[in-house]
Scaffold this motif. Structure first.
Motif, PDB file in Angstrom:
ATOM      1  N   LEU A  93      -6.720  -2.922  -1.821  1.00 57.23           N
ATOM      2  CA  LEU A  93      -5.766  -3.208  -0.748  1.00 57.23           C
ATOM      3  C   LEU A  93      -6.338  -2.845   0.621  1.00 57.23           C
ATOM      4  O   LEU A  93      -6.117  -3.555   1.604  1.00 57.23           O
ATOM      5  CB  LEU A  93      -4.470  -2.437  -0.987  1.00 57.23           C
ATOM      6  CG  LEU A  93      -3.523  -3.008  -2.042  1.00 57.23           C
ATOM      7  CD1 LEU A  93      -2.409  -2.010  -2.355  1.00 57.23           C
ATOM      8  CD2 LEU A  93      -2.926  -4.331  -1.561  1.00 57.23           C
ATOM      9  N   ALA A  94      -7.081  -1.735   0.699  1.00 57.61           N
ATOM     10  CA  ALA A  94      -7.679  -1.334   1.980  1.00 57.61           C
ATOM     11  C   ALA A  94      -8.642  -2.402   2.481  1.00 57.61           C
ATOM     12  O   ALA A  94      -8.660  -2.731   3.679  1.00 57.61           O
ATOM     13  CB  ALA A  94      -8.400   0.008   1.829  1.00 57.61           C
ATOM     14  N   GLY A  95      -9.454  -2.973   1.560  1.00 54.09           N
ATOM     15  CA  GLY A  95     -10.359  -4.045   1.965  1.00 54.09           C
ATOM     16  C   GLY A  95      -9.620  -5.279   2.441  1.00 54.09           C
ATOM     17  O   GLY A  95      -9.977  -5.885   3.456  1.00 54.09           O
TER      18      GLY A  95
ATOM     19  N   LEU B  73       4.811   8.086   3.673  1.00 51.05           N
ATOM     20  CA  LEU B  73       5.515   6.838   3.395  1.00 51.05           C
ATOM     21  C   LEU B  73       6.095   6.255   4.685  1.00 51.05           C
ATOM     22  O   LEU B  73       5.995   5.049   4.941  1.00 51.05           O
ATOM     23  CB  LEU B  73       6.630   7.085   2.384  1.00 51.05           C
ATOM     24  CG  LEU B  73       7.517   5.881   2.047  1.00 51.05           C
ATOM     25  CD1 LEU B  73       6.691   4.761   1.429  1.00 51.05           C
ATOM     26  CD2 LEU B  73       8.652   6.294   1.115  1.00 51.05           C
ATOM     27  N   ALA B  74       6.680   7.117   5.514  1.00 46.88           N
ATOM     28  CA  ALA B  74       7.213   6.660   6.798  1.00 46.88           C
ATOM     29  C   ALA B  74       6.110   6.080   7.671  1.00 46.88           C
ATOM     30  O   ALA B  74       6.313   5.110   8.413  1.00 46.88           O
ATOM     31  CB  ALA B  74       7.913   7.816   7.509  1.00 46.88           C
ATOM     32  N   LEU B  75       4.927   6.660   7.566  1.00 46.25           N
ATOM     33  CA  LEU B  75       3.777   6.178   8.339  1.00 46.25           C
ATOM     34  C   LEU B  75       3.501   4.711   8.022  1.00 46.25           C
ATOM     35  O   LEU B  75       3.355   3.871   8.927  1.00 46.25           O
ATOM     36  CB  LEU B  75       2.562   7.047   8.003  1.00 46.25           C
ATOM     37  CG  LEU B  75       1.420   7.138   9.014  1.00 46.25           C
ATOM     38  CD1 LEU B  75       1.873   7.883  10.260  1.00 46.25           C
ATOM     39  CD2 LEU B  75       0.241   7.871   8.381  1.00 46.25           C
ATOM     40  N   PHE B  76       3.431   4.382   6.745  1.00 43.63           N
ATOM     41  CA  PHE B  76       3.145   3.010   6.335  1.00 43.63           C
ATOM     42  C   PHE B  76       4.306   2.066   6.659  1.00 43.63           C
ATOM     43  O   PHE B  76       4.089   0.925   7.082  1.00 43.63           O
ATOM     44  CB  PHE B  76       2.849   2.965   4.837  1.00 43.63           C
ATOM     45  CG  PHE B  76       1.532   3.591   4.464  1.00 43.63           C
ATOM     46  CD1 PHE B  76       0.338   2.969   4.785  1.00 43.63           C
ATOM     47  CD2 PHE B  76       1.487   4.803   3.795  1.00 43.63           C
ATOM     48  CE1 PHE B  76      -0.877   3.535   4.440  1.00 43.63           C
ATOM     49  CE2 PHE B  76       0.277   5.387   3.443  1.00 43.63           C
ATOM     50  CZ  PHE B  76      -0.913   4.751   3.769  1.00 43.63           C
TER      51      PHE B  76
ATOM     52  N   LEU C 178       0.822  -1.209   0.000  1.00 43.18           N
ATOM     53  CA  LEU C 178       0.000   0.000   0.000  1.00 43.18           C
ATOM     54  C   LEU C 178       0.857   1.261   0.000  1.00 43.18           C
ATOM     55  O   LEU C 178       0.486   2.280  -0.608  1.00 43.18           O
ATOM     56  CB  LEU C 178      -0.926  -0.012   1.227  1.00 43.18           C
ATOM     57  CG  LEU C 178      -1.930   1.131   1.354  1.00 43.18           C
ATOM     58  CD1 LEU C 178      -2.871   1.165   0.164  1.00 43.18           C
ATOM     59  CD2 LEU C 178      -2.725   1.001   2.657  1.00 43.18           C
ATOM     60  N   ALA C 179       1.998   1.210   0.678  1.00 43.32           N
ATOM     61  CA  ALA C 179       2.862   2.383   0.765  1.00 43.32           C
ATOM     62  C   ALA C 179       3.341   2.850  -0.603  1.00 43.32           C
ATOM     63  O   ALA C 179       3.577   4.053  -0.802  1.00 43.32           O
ATOM     64  CB  ALA C 179       4.062   2.078   1.664  1.00 43.32           C
ATOM     65  N   PHE C 180       3.480   1.923  -1.554  1.00 45.58           N
ATOM     66  CA  PHE C 180       4.040   2.277  -2.862  1.00 45.58           C
ATOM     67  C   PHE C 180       3.003   2.197  -3.988  1.00 45.58           C
ATOM     68  O   PHE C 180       3.353   2.269  -5.160  1.00 45.58           O
ATOM     69  CB  PHE C 180       5.219   1.355  -3.178  1.00 45.58           C
ATOM     70  CG  PHE C 180       6.352   1.486  -2.207  1.00 45.58           C
ATOM     71  CD1 PHE C 180       7.244   2.545  -2.296  1.00 45.58           C
ATOM     72  CD2 PHE C 180       6.518   0.568  -1.176  1.00 45.58           C
ATOM     73  CE1 PHE C 180       8.292   2.672  -1.393  1.00 45.58           C
ATOM     74  CE2 PHE C 180       7.568   0.690  -0.265  1.00 45.58           C
ATOM     75  CZ  PHE C 180       8.450   1.747  -0.370  1.00 45.58           C
TER      76      PHE C 180
ATOM     77  N   ALA D  35       4.219  -1.186   9.136  1.00 44.84           N
ATOM     78  CA  ALA D  35       4.599  -2.530   8.690  1.00 44.84           C
ATOM     79  C   ALA D  35       5.701  -3.114   9.571  1.00 44.84           C
ATOM     80  O   ALA D  35       5.678  -4.310   9.908  1.00 44.84           O
ATOM     81  CB  ALA D  35       5.055  -2.484   7.232  1.00 44.84           C
ATOM     82  N   GLY D  36       6.654  -2.286   9.968  1.00 44.14           N
ATOM     83  CA  GLY D  36       7.737  -2.760  10.823  1.00 44.14           C
ATOM     84  C   GLY D  36       7.248  -3.236  12.177  1.00 44.14           C
ATOM     85  O   GLY D  36       7.687  -4.291  12.673  1.00 44.14           O
TER      86      GLY D  36
END
Length: 457
Positions: A108-110, A167-170, A96-98, A174-175
């Motif tokens: 992707l959200a679903g 982008l850092a948010l996503f 989703l980030a990219f 994920a991390g």
């Protein structure tokens, strides 16, 4: 202090603390979806209406995921469901980030909504598996506290990261999810007790009709079953026909009454994030004022939730739930007379205390009513109340506030008081059901499984 810590957090197994730590890490890092609408409108050029549809897709996925998670946790296993759903969530967040295409983002959200909701029933079922019944109240209280502490930290961190880079948010989200995945895979064993051989399970008709009768009464009805002497069954034990576990939960009247009362509680608490901001704006209060009200509730939970078990210990659960739901009714009903920030703050204190008191007995009753072999499925039906409330509260509440004004809050308060009365009326039947499920021999024996409302086929 040592005695208080022992009463609040003592006597819990190591597996519980690994689950608790994983939940806390995951909640602290789960902030990307909080800012999804801002990301779509600010970085991807989506309109407010389209952003709302995408966020709605995430919510719809959550409703599917919570049911799927319950089925998988009972069949596939708690650990496997937790590990693979978290791994899928981390990978989905990275993709989703990219992703720039809005249609792909909606899909992707679903999907992320599904995998984000799947761990919920497995988490709770695993906690019930490993924590002795007499210590579950403190375990669920700490779980609720960790969830809210994590959400408070997530909201703070998300605000900082969103100012720097979406982008850092996503990526951080994920991390954090990957860290949780590694912790569970490394330290949490499978807690689901499996019986040898291919076995299907069903709750007998007696439990759907209520717990006032003996658990074995319904097992002798004509055409209800057959006999077997295979592994894991006693010779001559009556065995029921296969029935899907979700159907069993959905047709369990005692359980569904409890779920319905919990749905009312969820609708009331959801007012704080859906309808209350609109009411405060209509009263001429700023967005900062709304933030103060929400922050006060979060601070009360973080500071006070650890004292709740000692406060409610010794009281019958349905009485605690009646009082807590009554406090929610009073708090939200008071908003009919609120037009200044101090009144909103006082009301927030009242309904937050109600939410804090409700958390441990709600989780305990949910655990007690579920037959062990359908534990996660029952959890998934229970958890479905929250996405359902997240849909109903804004859909009906917005129209109600627009056309009824302050009477919306009077109706909300009356609904809460009716639910409080419902807990008082339904409490004795729930206690009889729990007595049936507890009766008999140890839970690993076939006789206990029959008594608890689950017999193998």
């Amino acid at each position: 202090m040592r005695r208080w810590l022992g009463e609040t957090a003592g006597g819990l197994p190591a597996t519980y603390w690994y689950l608790w730590t994983g939940l806390l890490i995951n909640r602290v890092g789960a902030f990307a979806m909080l800012f999804l609408s801002l990301y779509l409108t600010g970085s991807r050029g989506a309109s407010a209406g389209l952003a709302g549809l995408v966020v709605g897709a995430y919510g719809a996925g959550g409703a599917v995921g919570v049911l799927l998670g319950g089925v998988l946790a009972d069949g596939w296993g708690r650990r496997a469901t937790l590990v693979w759903s978290h791994l899928a969530a981390a990978l989905g967040m990275l993709v989703l980030a990219f992703t720039t295409n809005l249609a792909a983002i909606a899909v992707l959200a679903g999907l992320i909504g599904i995998v984000h909701s799947m761990p919920g029933p497995a988490f709770v079922a695993a906690i019930i598996d490993v924590v002795p019944e007499e210590r579950r109240s403190r375990a669920f209280n700490l779980q609720f506290w960790a969830f809210n502490l994590g959400m408070a930290a997530a909201s703070f961190l998300a605000g900082l990261l969103a100012e720097t880079s979406f982008l850092a948010l996503f990526l951080v989200d994920a991390g954090a999810t990957l860290i949780t995945t590694g912790l569970i895979a490394w330290k949490v064993p499978e807690t689901l007790r499996r019986t040898r051989g291919p076995i299907a399970w069903k709750v007998p008709e007696t439990l759907r009709r209520g717990a006032g009768r003996g658990a074995g009464a319904g097992t002798q009805r004509r055409g209800a079953g057959r006999r077997a002497t295979g592994p894991g069954t006693g010779a001559g034990q009556v065995l029921q026909r296969r029935q899907p576990g979700l159907v069993t939960a959905l047709t369990d009247r005692t359980f569904m009454v409890f779920v319905g009362l919990t749905f009312v509680l969820a609708v009331l608490t959801t007012q704080t994030s859906t309808i209350m901001p609109l009411a405060m704006r209509a009263d001429g209060l700023s967005t900062a004022s709304y933030g103060v009200v929400v922050a006060l509730g979060g601070a009360l939970i973080v500071l006070g939730q650890l004292f709740v078990p000692r406060l409610i210990d010794g009281y019958r659960k349905h009485l605690v739930l009646a009082v807590s739901t009554g406090l929610l009714a009073v708090g939200f009903g008071a908003l009919a007379f609120a037009d200044l920030l101090p009144v909103y703050l006082v009301a927030a204190v009242i309904w937050t205390v109600g939410s804090m008191l409700a958390a441990p007995p709600n989780a305990e009753i949910n655990a007690e009513l579920a037959p062990a072999v359908l534990r996660a499925r029952y959890q998934s039906v229970f958890y479905l109340t929250f996405p359902a409330a997240a849909f109903v509260a804004p859909a009906l509440g917005g129209v109600s506030l627009q056309y009824l004004g302050d009477w919306h809050w009077i109706i909300a308060g009356a609904l809460g008081l009716a639910a409080a009365l419902g807990h008082l009326l339904a409490g004795p039947a729930r206690e009889r059901r729990v007595a049936v499920l507890r009766a008999g021999t140890p839970p690993t024996s076939p006789a206990a499984l029959t008594t608890a409302g689950a017999v193998p086929e």
